[in-house]
Structure formats: C-alpha cells, structure tokens
Design a protein around this motif. Structure first.
Motif, PDB file in Angstrom:
ATOM      1  N   THR A 289     -35.083 -29.713  16.059  1.00 38.04           N
ATOM      2  CA  THR A 289     -34.284 -30.872  16.467  1.00 38.04           C
ATOM      3  C   THR A 289     -33.905 -30.849  17.940  1.00 38.04           C
ATOM      4  O   THR A 289     -33.361 -31.831  18.444  1.00 38.04           O
ATOM      5  N   VAL A 336     -24.046 -37.742   9.581  1.00 42.84           N
ATOM      6  CA  VAL A 336     -25.108 -37.993  10.546  1.00 42.84           C
ATOM      7  C   VAL A 336     -24.733 -39.149  11.462  1.00 42.84           C
ATOM      8  O   VAL A 336     -24.904 -39.083  12.688  1.00 42.84           O
ATOM      9  N   ARG A 337     -24.187 -40.210  10.900  1.00 39.09           N
ATOM     10  CA  ARG A 337     -23.753 -41.346  11.713  1.00 39.09           C
ATOM     11  C   ARG A 337     -22.704 -40.919  12.737  1.00 39.09           C
ATOM     12  O   ARG A 337     -22.723 -41.374  13.887  1.00 39.09           O
ATOM     13  N   TYR A 339     -22.355 -38.063  14.155  1.00 39.03           N
ATOM     14  CA  TYR A 339     -22.984 -37.335  15.266  1.00 39.03           C
ATOM     15  C   TYR A 339     -23.696 -38.295  16.216  1.00 39.03           C
ATOM     16  O   TYR A 339     -23.728 -38.070  17.431  1.00 39.03           O
ATOM     17  N   ILE A 340     -24.290 -39.351  15.679  1.00 37.21           N
ATOM     18  CA  ILE A 340     -24.930 -40.341  16.548  1.00 37.21           C
ATOM     19  C   ILE A 340     -23.883 -41.006  17.437  1.00 37.21           C
ATOM     20  O   ILE A 340     -24.073 -41.154  18.653  1.00 37.21           O
ATOM     21  N   LEU A 350     -29.087 -43.178  24.338  1.00 39.74           N
ATOM     22  CA  LEU A 350     -29.622 -43.532  23.024  1.00 39.74           C
ATOM     23  C   LEU A 350     -30.944 -44.247  23.230  1.00 39.74           C
ATOM     24  O   LEU A 350     -30.975 -45.401  23.664  1.00 39.74           O
ATOM     25  N   GLY A 353     -32.877 -45.841  17.512  1.00 37.76           N
ATOM     26  CA  GLY A 353     -32.025 -45.527  16.381  1.00 37.76           C
ATOM     27  C   GLY A 353     -30.611 -46.004  16.609  1.00 37.76           C
ATOM     28  O   GLY A 353     -30.377 -47.018  17.267  1.00 37.76           O
ATOM     29  N   THR A 370     -33.096 -41.275  14.923  1.00 35.26           N
ATOM     30  CA  THR A 370     -32.423 -41.481  16.207  1.00 35.26           C
ATOM     31  C   THR A 370     -32.861 -40.443  17.228  1.00 35.26           C
ATOM     32  O   THR A 370     -32.945 -39.247  16.914  1.00 35.26           O
ATOM     33  N   ILE A 381     -24.176 -32.524  20.212  1.00 35.36           N
ATOM     34  CA  ILE A 381     -25.402 -32.937  19.522  1.00 35.36           C
ATOM     35  C   ILE A 381     -26.555 -31.982  19.830  1.00 35.36           C
ATOM     36  O   ILE A 381     -27.567 -31.986  19.113  1.00 35.36           O
ATOM     37  N   VAL A 390     -32.018 -36.756  13.626  1.00 38.08           N
ATOM     38  CA  VAL A 390     -31.506 -36.981  14.976  1.00 38.08           C
ATOM     39  C   VAL A 390     -32.096 -35.907  15.893  1.00 38.08           C
ATOM     40  O   VAL A 390     -31.866 -34.714  15.686  1.00 38.08           O
TER      41      VAL A 390
END
Length: 478
Positions: A289, A336-337, A339-340, A350, A353, A370, A381, A390
């Motif tokens: 990742t 997960v959201r 962390y985005i 960004l 994603g 993402t 992240i 991600v």
C-alpha cells in the motif's frame, strides 16, 4: 440460507453451551447468508479438555509421522474437492471477490498444504547429532502440545490451515477459534476434518468473538497460541503468553512498501501492483500500500496507477468480473473512509477515489479505490495500516533513499522491488527489513518462510520453518 445448530468439539458435533446465535450477513447487500452457534467459554472448556485428553492419552501424538501425513493428505484431497463451494461461501460471508477466493481454495491452500507435507516427510524426527566420546547425543522433535489457533475473517481457510496442518503433522491437538464474520465456512471446514478420520479430541472448531478468544488463549490447558490478526490484538496475546510462558507465534499487520526503480517496466509494474496492492479488497496484511516512485518518473507512476485503479470493476463480489468487493463490515467501511478524509486533511493530493460510496452500491459496505500522491512518510496514511483499497505514492531520490523510506515503518511484513535488472532488484530487497519480498511481482513458493519483522509479528509460517513452530526439541544423551 445455511444453518448450523451445533459446534464441532473434539471431533464430535455437539449442542452449544448457550443459545447465542451468530448471524452472518452479506457485506454486499446485508442479506442473511446463514446462522451458527456462538461459542462460549463453556464450549472452550470442553474443547480444551478434549484436546488435552487426546494429546496426553490419545493415539494422535503417538502415531508415526507417516500415519499422520496420510490423514492430512486425505483431508487435503477432500478439501480441494470442495474448493468451488468454499470459494463461493467465503465470498458471500466476507465480500472477497470470487476471483480471489477461487485462487485461494483451488491453488493457494493445496500448494500451502503440499509444502508442509514435503517438509514433514523430509524431517528427521529423531537423529544422532554428535557424541561425547562413545556416548551419542540424540535430538528428538516432539509436538508442542495443545494449540489454540485464532484466525481473522479475511482469508479464513488459508489462515486456518496454515496453522492446523503443521500442528497436526507435528502431532499436536488444536482448537480453532474462527471469526464471527466467517462462522459458516469454519463449520464447513469441520465437516472435512470429520470426514478425514482424525481421532477423537484432535480438532475443535469454535466460531466466536473476542471475549471467547481471550478466554481460550488464557486457558491453562493450552500450550501454544498461534494467532493471525491485528498488531494491537497481537500485543495483548503476546503479553498473555509472556505471563504464562506459553509458546506463541503471531502473524500481524503491515504497511508494505513497493519500490519502483527508474528502469522498471511501468506497464508490467502497475499490472503486478493491481494484485499485490489491491487483491482481496486490500483487506490483507501483506498488501503493498506504500508505492515508492523515483522523482524522475513520479507523475508517470501516479498517472499509470490512476488509470489502473479507475479501470477496476467494483461491485458484487460473486460476479467473476468484479475486482474489488465490499469491506467486510460497516465499521470497516467507515474506518477506510475516515482514513481517506484524513489523507485530504493531511494535505495529500487525492488523485482518484474519495470517501463517497460508489454509485449504485449504497446497499453494501463499499468504498472507492483511492490513490493519494504528494505523500510524505510522516503522514498517518503512510504509516498506519488502513486495511482497504487506499494506496499512497511517496517520492524518493535514489536507491538508498528508497530503502530508508521503506524501512521507516513500525511494520516489516512484505514489500517489493520493480526493475529491469533482476540482480539489482534482489540487492535492493536484501536491504529491506521485511519478511516476504518479491522482485517484479515474482511468486514465492510455499516452501519459504512467511512472517514479519518488528511489529508485524513473531515466528514464521509455511514449509519447514512453519512446521518447526509446533515442535519442541529434546536432547537425550545415553
């Protein structure tokens, strides 16, 4: 719908101690996949008692290694024959795309088991290793005892059998504690063990939550803990094992780095990263990742990854065309959201994603694949395990800088190097403090050793090294 109303304790199907029931629901649309009993501490007591009797008094530890291998070979044949069924069931339970569960059950698990069988066949269970004068010294290898195997939901049969198979080959007895999310395939696995013909008491399979897990690993009748899961849970288990002086092996989290050198074939690299970074919905401890790209090709790498990720089919995991399915639970989706959203707040770019649910998939636990660019190693992240699709792209100046960035992590599970020069790739890989590395995405044989440095765990799995985790060593001079 699949319904189980009994637990598999010591080789027998028995009524559970309580009426508590686990409902397994599809992460795709929340439909009910099936129900199973929720194992309680009283069920653990029964399973440990059966395992203890079977180890201390039963035939399994006293059978010849060849006899135990024959039973495991029979089990593997039966398990492989049901590969398609198990693949579909796991996909329904945890949202892993069918392409991945098919590979796992048709190829990955049988090859993993075969490597253990080869290692067991080659092992000298008792040998003379030297002498003092005319007095020989014998080295014996004996089973460690009663094993508590605790596994996660993301690759349940692989995680179970990477522990059960070597433990059984060594002569141990085992209690498998499966996750609530994959309770159904755990009890389906019990059906295969039942058919394979293990003696009474040798295997128990109990689906349950964390409280039952802790009760099992602290049980005085357990000699060894084998755990796969989060680093936080692993620390707790290590503390318990240390206090009780139990043997322990831990396969924990990761934040694996893939280093793309300047001479890499970018088309082949991105195709390889599609699987190494995003396979199993990136709900994988060993997912690549962190993508490390040379400054001279940085935007080229970012653009190629963007194109690849935007081309992935996201949707129903039971559709063979789907590459990315849903997250296993609503809280994992939200994790997960978050962390985005954090990546945006930290100042990362960004690229594709975002935290929004993919169009048309609001009924499931979906997130958009993402990609972040302009990431530095200090961002959360880039440092914390997200366990979802991600990816972050971090620039480096030269090979030494790339290795430094790769090693600047509390984790050390996996990673890779991408280059036109294989020998150069191997040399760079030697400098990375991680346990499972590939050059240009090359597959590793299951005869190797899988596991991590630092906070990624203790001990190793696969092959002869993994088998040794279930063995005690005794020296006899006579």
């Amino acid at each position: 719908m699949i319904t189980y109303d009994r637990l598999y304790v010591g080789g027998r199907w028995v009524a559970p101690a309580t009426g508590d029931v686990l409902e397994v629901r599809s992460p795709h649309d929340r439909s009910l996949v099936g129900t199973a009993p929720h194992a309680a501490p009283a069920d653990v007591d029964d399973a440990v008692a059966a395992a203890r009797r079977a180890f201390d008094e039963g035939p399994w530890p006293r059978m010849s290694p060849q006899e135990r291998r024959a039973v495991v070979e029979r089990f593997s044949e039966l398990h492989t024959a049901r590969a398609e069924e198990f693949a579909a069931l796991v996909t329904a339970e945890n949202g892993t795309p069918l392409w991945f569960t098919r590979w796992t059950h048709q190829s990955g698990v049988p090859e993993q088991t075969d490597a253990y069988l080869r290692a067991a066949a080659a092992l000298e269970w008792e040998e003379q290793v030297g002498s003092v004068g005319e007095v020989p010294t014998l080295l014996r290898r004996e089973p460690v005892g009663v094993v508590a195997a605790v596994i996660p939901w993301n690759a349940p049969h692989q995680s179970a059998l990477v522990k059960l198979v070597p433990a059984l080959l060594a002569g141990c007895t085992v209690i498998l504690k499966a996750s609530p999310e994959t309770a159904l395939d755990a009890l389906a696995l019990a059906e295969v063990f039942d058919e394979a013909g293990l003696p009474e008491g040798v295997v128990s399979i109990l689906p349950a939550g964390r409280e039952t897990s802790e009760y099992l690993v602290t049980h005085p009748g357990v000699d060894k803990i084998a755990f796969t899961g989060s680093t936080a849970a692993g620390r707790r288990i290590a503390a318990i094992a240390g206090e009780q002086l139990k043997r322990v092996s831990l396969e924990l989290g990761g934040k694996s780095a893939s280093i793309i050198l300047e001479d890499a074939d970018l088309t082949a690299t991105v195709e390889g990263l599609k699987h190494l970074s995003l396979g199993n919905n990136a709900e994988s401890c060993v997912a690549h990742t962190r993508i490390l790209a040379p400054r001279s090709r940085y935007e080229e790498v970012v653009g190629a990854l963007k194109t690849m990720m935007e081309g992935l089919r996201v949707g129903d995991p039971a559709d063979p065309r789907t590459f990315i399915g849903p997250m296993v639970r609503a809280d994992q989706q939200q994790r997960v959201r978050s962390y985005i959203e954090l990546g945006v707040a930290e100042g990362a770019r960004l690229v594709t994603g975002g935290p929004e649910t993919p169009e048309g998939l609001a009924g499931g636990h979906y997130v958009r694949p993402t990609l972040f660019a302009d990431v530095d190693g200090g961002m959360r992240i880039a440092r914390e395990e997200i366990f979802g699709p991600v990816l972050v792209v971090i620039p480096f100046d030269d090979e030494d800088d790339a290795v430094r960035i790769a090693n600047d992590s509390e984790y050390g599970l996996g990673g890779g190097v991408w280059t036109a020069d294989r020998d150069r790739g191997i040399q760079v890989a030697r400098g990375i403090r991680a346990g499972w590395l590939s050059v240009n995405g090359a597959p590793a044989a299951f005869d190797g050793a899988f596991g991590g440095y630092k906070s990624s765990g203790i001990g190793r799995e696969f092959g002869a090294t993994g088998l040794a985790q279930y063995i005690e060593y005794k020296t006899i001079a006579a």
